[in-house]
Design an enzyme around this catalytic site. Sequence first.
Site, mmCIF file in Angstrom:
data_model
loop_
_atom_site.group_PDB
_atom_site.id
_atom_site.type_symbol
_atom_site.label_atom_id
_atom_site.label_comp_id
_atom_site.label_asym_id
_atom_site.label_seq_id
_atom_site.Cartn_x
_atom_site.Cartn_y
_atom_site.Cartn_z
ATOM 1 N N ASP A 1 -2.473 7.616 -4.456
ATOM 2 C CA ASP A 1 -1.634 8.616 -3.783
ATOM 3 C C ASP A 1 -0.307 8.852 -4.502
ATOM 4 O OD1 ASP A 1 -3.212 9.480 -1.660
ATOM 5 O OD2 ASP A 1 -2.585 7.836 -0.351
ATOM 6 N N SER B 1 -11.183 17.752 5.657
ATOM 7 C CA SER B 1 -11.166 17.277 4.274
ATOM 8 C C SER B 1 -11.949 18.181 3.327
ATOM 9 C CB SER B 1 -11.732 15.855 4.198
ATOM 10 O OG SER B 1 -11.767 15.405 2.855
ATOM 11 N N SER C 1 12.747 1.211 11.541
ATOM 12 C CA SER C 1 12.368 -0.100 11.014
ATOM 13 C C SER C 1 11.218 0.000 10.014
ATOM 14 C CB SER C 1 11.991 -1.051 12.153
ATOM 15 O OG SER C 1 10.904 -0.530 12.906
ATOM 16 N N LYS D 1 -5.434 3.713 5.987
ATOM 17 C CA LYS D 1 -5.020 3.280 4.647
ATOM 18 C C LYS D 1 -4.450 1.860 4.617
ATOM 19 C CE LYS D 1 -4.181 7.894 2.786
ATOM 20 N NZ LYS D 1 -3.238 8.771 2.066
#
Length: 279
Positions: free
Chosen positions: A102, A15, A154, A66
């Site tokens: 996002d 990161s 799915s 998340k």
Amino acid sequence: MKKLFGVIGDPISHSMSPAMHNDLFQAYGIDAHYQPFHVKKENLGDAIRGFRAIGLSGFNVTVPHKEAIIPLLDELDPMANAIGAVNTVVNHNGRLKGFNTDGSGYVKGLLEEISTLKDKKVLIVGAGGAARAIYFTMAKEGPPVLDICNRTVSKADLIMKDCPYTVPTRAFDIQEAEGNIEAYDLIVQTTPIGMLPDIQKSPLSIHNLKSGTFVSDIIYNPLETQLLREARKKGAGTQNGLDMFVHQGALAFENWTGIAPDIKRMRDKVLKQLGGLLC
């Protein structure tokens, strides 16, 4: 008293958020520090309880947390609630509120490159939290086609079902999408496949990609993934995840501080950090 912010994920060493946000705190004279926290799935609950205990002012959330973090929060922003994923948390007097920057961050960065989605047949690769945020935000823009491919179809079906905006869309598995890749004007890669350290991997084959297609990968480390390298060689326009990263980070910073930060400064800082990692 110095405020503490951070980012949680697994992995987290890649990161660039700490460098970007700590530079902003310094630039705006804010007495704060941003720290990466390596949190595994099984330790997420303990981590959030710890953040509450020490009074962490806010934090970012990256893969794989998340969606899993939502039951651990006190409140959700309406868009985060609709998307079902959180990437930014703000501590409001002990109450943790989740946001999702996002999708809006991604589309802001994308439209700097292609100007409009109104004439683009779009394929989204992946069906995780980032894909869901991007799908919802792009659907609002009204492209003529917005399809999703994923190993588990799915999960893609669920994104389409839950989206509050109507758009022509279908769900495929990866193999079917590969066989029809030439039908798309824009391909958006949202999975972690190709991220450091597994930089030789690609989420799907683009053997039949047509020249002039635009391929966008939300990974920014490395700056050019295997997918983008192959797309560029086939004459496609490409975009890495730096624009999304910077814009979603700016929105998170604004949620924490009330300050809309300098986008160019953020971009330059991350590029400087990543300079030796371009592949």
